[in-house]
Enzyme design. Structure first.
Site, PDB file in Angstrom:
ATOM      1  N   LYS A  11       6.730   6.380  -2.093  1.00 21.28           N
ATOM      2  CA  LYS A  11       6.918   6.871  -0.725  1.00 21.28           C
ATOM      3  C   LYS A  11       8.311   7.499  -0.530  1.00 21.28           C
ATOM      4  O   LYS A  11       9.213   7.327  -1.370  1.00 21.28           O
ATOM      5  CB  LYS A  11       6.689   5.707   0.254  1.00 21.28           C
ATOM      6  CG  LYS A  11       5.247   5.179   0.242  1.00 21.28           C
ATOM      7  CD  LYS A  11       5.045   4.090   1.298  1.00 21.28           C
ATOM      8  CE  LYS A  11       3.603   3.592   1.303  1.00 21.28           C
ATOM      9  NZ  LYS A  11       3.378   2.556   2.360  1.00 21.28           N
ATOM     10  N   TYR A  51      -4.177   8.500   5.922  1.00 18.21           N
ATOM     11  CA  TYR A  51      -4.076   7.188   6.570  1.00 18.21           C
ATOM     12  C   TYR A  51      -5.007   7.077   7.778  1.00 18.21           C
ATOM     13  O   TYR A  51      -4.771   6.245   8.673  1.00 18.21           O
ATOM     14  CB  TYR A  51      -2.630   6.900   6.973  1.00 18.21           C
ATOM     15  CG  TYR A  51      -1.791   6.270   5.866  1.00 18.21           C
ATOM     16  CD1 TYR A  51      -2.177   5.081   5.258  1.00 18.21           C
ATOM     17  CD2 TYR A  51      -0.596   6.833   5.446  1.00 18.21           C
ATOM     18  CE1 TYR A  51      -1.410   4.483   4.254  1.00 18.21           C
ATOM     19  CE2 TYR A  51       0.187   6.250   4.444  1.00 18.21           C
ATOM     20  CZ  TYR A  51      -0.234   5.074   3.856  1.00 18.21           C
ATOM     21  OH  TYR A  51       0.526   4.476   2.874  1.00 18.21           O
ATOM     22  N   ASN A 114       8.242   0.955   2.690  1.00 16.79           N
ATOM     23  CA  ASN A 114       8.052  -0.085   1.673  1.00 16.79           C
ATOM     24  C   ASN A 114       7.755   0.480   0.282  1.00 16.79           C
ATOM     25  O   ASN A 114       7.117  -0.166  -0.548  1.00 16.79           O
ATOM     26  CB  ASN A 114       6.997  -1.099   2.130  1.00 16.79           C
ATOM     27  CG  ASN A 114       5.651  -0.467   2.403  1.00 16.79           C
ATOM     28  OD1 ASN A 114       5.457   0.719   2.143  1.00 16.79           O
ATOM     29  ND2 ASN A 114       4.715  -1.260   2.889  1.00 16.79           N
ATOM     30  N   HIS A 117       2.585   2.870  -2.151  1.00 14.07           N
ATOM     31  CA  HIS A 117       1.213   2.651  -1.680  1.00 14.07           C
ATOM     32  C   HIS A 117       0.342   2.375  -2.898  1.00 14.07           C
ATOM     33  O   HIS A 117       0.544   2.977  -3.950  1.00 14.07           O
ATOM     34  CB  HIS A 117       0.666   3.892  -0.971  1.00 14.07           C
ATOM     35  CG  HIS A 117      -0.843   3.904  -0.871  1.00 14.07           C
ATOM     36  ND1 HIS A 117      -1.517   3.267   0.135  1.00 14.07           N
ATOM     37  CD2 HIS A 117      -1.796   4.418  -1.703  1.00 14.07           C
ATOM     38  CE1 HIS A 117      -2.829   3.419  -0.069  1.00 14.07           C
ATOM     39  NE2 HIS A 117      -3.015   4.110  -1.165  1.00 14.07           N
ATOM     40  N   GLU A 128      -9.307   8.143  -2.922  1.00 16.51           N
ATOM     41  CA  GLU A 128      -7.900   8.555  -2.819  1.00 16.51           C
ATOM     42  C   GLU A 128      -7.487   9.408  -4.016  1.00 16.51           C
ATOM     43  O   GLU A 128      -6.696  10.346  -3.868  1.00 16.51           O
ATOM     44  CB  GLU A 128      -7.004   7.313  -2.692  1.00 16.51           C
ATOM     45  CG  GLU A 128      -7.191   6.605  -1.349  1.00 16.51           C
ATOM     46  CD  GLU A 128      -6.378   5.324  -1.215  1.00 16.51           C
ATOM     47  OE1 GLU A 128      -6.514   4.651  -0.181  1.00 16.51           O
ATOM     48  OE2 GLU A 128      -5.600   4.996  -2.155  1.00 16.51           O
TER      49      GLU A 128
HETATM   50  P1  ATP Z   1      -0.448   0.735   1.549  1.00 16.82           P
HETATM   51  O1  ATP Z   1      -1.788   1.082   2.164  1.00 16.82           O
HETATM   52  O2  ATP Z   1       0.637   1.754   1.872  1.00 16.82           O
HETATM   53  O3  ATP Z   1      -0.554   0.433   0.081  1.00 16.82           O
HETATM   54  P2  ATP Z   1      -0.689  -1.967   2.466  1.00 16.82           P
HETATM   55  O4  ATP Z   1      -2.124  -1.848   2.010  1.00 16.82           O
HETATM   56  O5  ATP Z   1       0.135  -3.077   1.920  1.00 16.82           O
HETATM   57  O6  ATP Z   1       0.088  -0.619   2.202  1.00 16.82           O
HETATM   58  P3  ATP Z   1      -1.587  -1.413   5.140  1.00 16.82           P
HETATM   59  O7  ATP Z   1      -1.976  -2.477   6.099  1.00 16.82           O
HETATM   60  O8  ATP Z   1      -2.667  -0.587   4.498  1.00 16.82           O
HETATM   61  O9  ATP Z   1      -0.634  -2.066   4.037  1.00 16.82           O
HETATM   62  O10 ATP Z   1      -0.583  -0.440   5.911  1.00 16.82           O
HETATM   63  C1  ATP Z   1      -0.330   0.872   5.447  1.00 16.82           C
HETATM   64  C2  ATP Z   1       1.140   1.163   5.595  1.00 16.82           C
HETATM   65  O11 ATP Z   1       1.459   1.203   6.978  1.00 16.82           O
HETATM   66  C3  ATP Z   1       2.086   0.112   5.031  1.00 16.82           C
HETATM   67  O12 ATP Z   1       2.317   0.215   3.650  1.00 16.82           O
HETATM   68  C4  ATP Z   1       3.339   0.390   5.802  1.00 16.82           C
HETATM   69  O13 ATP Z   1       4.016   1.544   5.295  1.00 16.82           O
HETATM   70  C5  ATP Z   1       2.781   0.704   7.183  1.00 16.82           C
HETATM   71  N1  ATP Z   1       2.670  -0.506   8.005  1.00 16.82           N
HETATM   72  C6  ATP Z   1       1.791  -1.522   7.892  1.00 16.82           C
HETATM   73  N2  ATP Z   1       1.985  -2.466   8.822  1.00 16.82           N
HETATM   74  C7  ATP Z   1       3.024  -2.030   9.578  1.00 16.82           C
HETATM   75  C8  ATP Z   1       3.726  -2.546  10.711  1.00 16.82           C
HETATM   76  N3  ATP Z   1       3.379  -3.708  11.270  1.00 16.82           N
HETATM   77  N4  ATP Z   1       4.753  -1.813  11.208  1.00 16.82           N
HETATM   78  C9  ATP Z   1       5.108  -0.625  10.663  1.00 16.82           C
HETATM   79  N5  ATP Z   1       4.489  -0.081   9.586  1.00 16.82           N
HETATM   80  C10 ATP Z   1       3.474  -0.775   9.056  1.00 16.82           C
HETATM   81 MG    MG Z   2      -3.364  -0.212   2.582  1.00 18.91          MG
END
Ligand code: ATP
Ligand code: MG
Length: 140
Positions: A11, A51, A114, A117, A128
Site C-alpha cells: 500500500k 474495495y 497498514n 492487502h 482480485e
Molecule cells: P485488506 O483487505 O486490505 O487485506 P483486511 O482484510 O485485514 O485488509 P478489511 O476489513 O478488509 O481488512 O479492511 C480493508 C482495509 O480497510 C484495511 O486493510 C484498512 O486499510 C482499512 N480499514 C479497515 N478497518 C478500518 C477502520 N476501522 N478504520 C480505518 N480503516 C480501516
Molecule cells: Mg480485506
C-alpha cells in the site's frame, strides 16, 4: 497442502517509505513466490471498484483517499495454502493487534495505513488477480 495464488498489494504508506524490498523479502523468506508484480497509481474509480465490498463502511472514503495517495505495488504470490498463509504473514488489520514478526506489526503505521492487502478467500483471490493482471503477465 494445495499450491494456491493470492493477490497482494503493497500500500502507499509502504511504497512512500521505500519498503517494497523489505516486505518482499518477508514473503520470500516465508515461502511465498512473487510470480507477477507491477507498480501502479490507482485512480479513484479503480480503488472504489477494488474495495466495493466496503462501500457502506464508515471508513470507505478515507480508505479510497489513502489507496490513491501514492503508488501501490500489486503482486501475485504463489505457494502452499497461499491465501491463508499470506494472511498469517500480514498479521491483524490493526497493527496494535498484529502478532510480533508479522508485516503489519513491523511496518504498518495504523489501522488504515497498514502497509499490505491480501485476498481473504480463494474465490476473492481469483477475482482480485483478474482485476489487476492479464493471464499473459503471470508465469509460475
Ligand atoms: P485488506 O483487505 O486490505 O487485506 P483486511 O482484510 O485485514 O485488509 P478489511 O476489513 O478488509 O481488512 O479492511 C480493508 C482495509 O480497510 C484495511 O486493510 C484498512 O486499510 C482499512 N480499514 C479497515 N478497518 C478500518 C477502520 N476501522 N478504520 C480505518 N480503516 C480501516
Ligand atoms: Mg480485506
Amino acid at each position: 497442502m494445495p499450491v494456491e495464488r493470492t493477490l497482494s498489494i503493497i500500500k502507499p504508506d509502504a511504497t512512500r517509505r521505500n519498503l517494497t524490498g523489505r516486505i518482499n523479502a518477508v514473503f520470500e523468506a516465508k515461502g511465498l513466490r512473487i510470480i507477477a508484480q507491477k507498480r501502479l497509481q490507482l485512480s479513484r474509480a479503480q480503488a472504489e471498484n477494488f474495495y466495493a465490498i466496503h462501500r457502506e463502511r464508515p471508513f470507505f472514503n478515507d480508505l479510497v483517499a489513502f489507496m490513491i495517495s501514492g503508488p501501490v505495488v500489486v503482486q501475485v504470490l504463489e505457494g502452499e495454502n497461499a491465501v491463508a498463509h499470506n494472511r498469517d504473514i500480514m498479521g491483524a488489520t490493526d497493527p496494535k493487534k498484529a502478532a510480533p514478526g508479522t508485516i503489519r506489526a513491523e511496518f504498518a503505521e495504523n489501522i488504515e495505513a497498514n502497509s499490505v492487502h491480501g485476498s481473504d478467500s480463494a474465490e476473492n483471490a481469483a477475482n482480485e488477480i483478474a482485476f489487476f493482471f492479464a493471464g499473459i503477465e503471470i508465469t509460475g
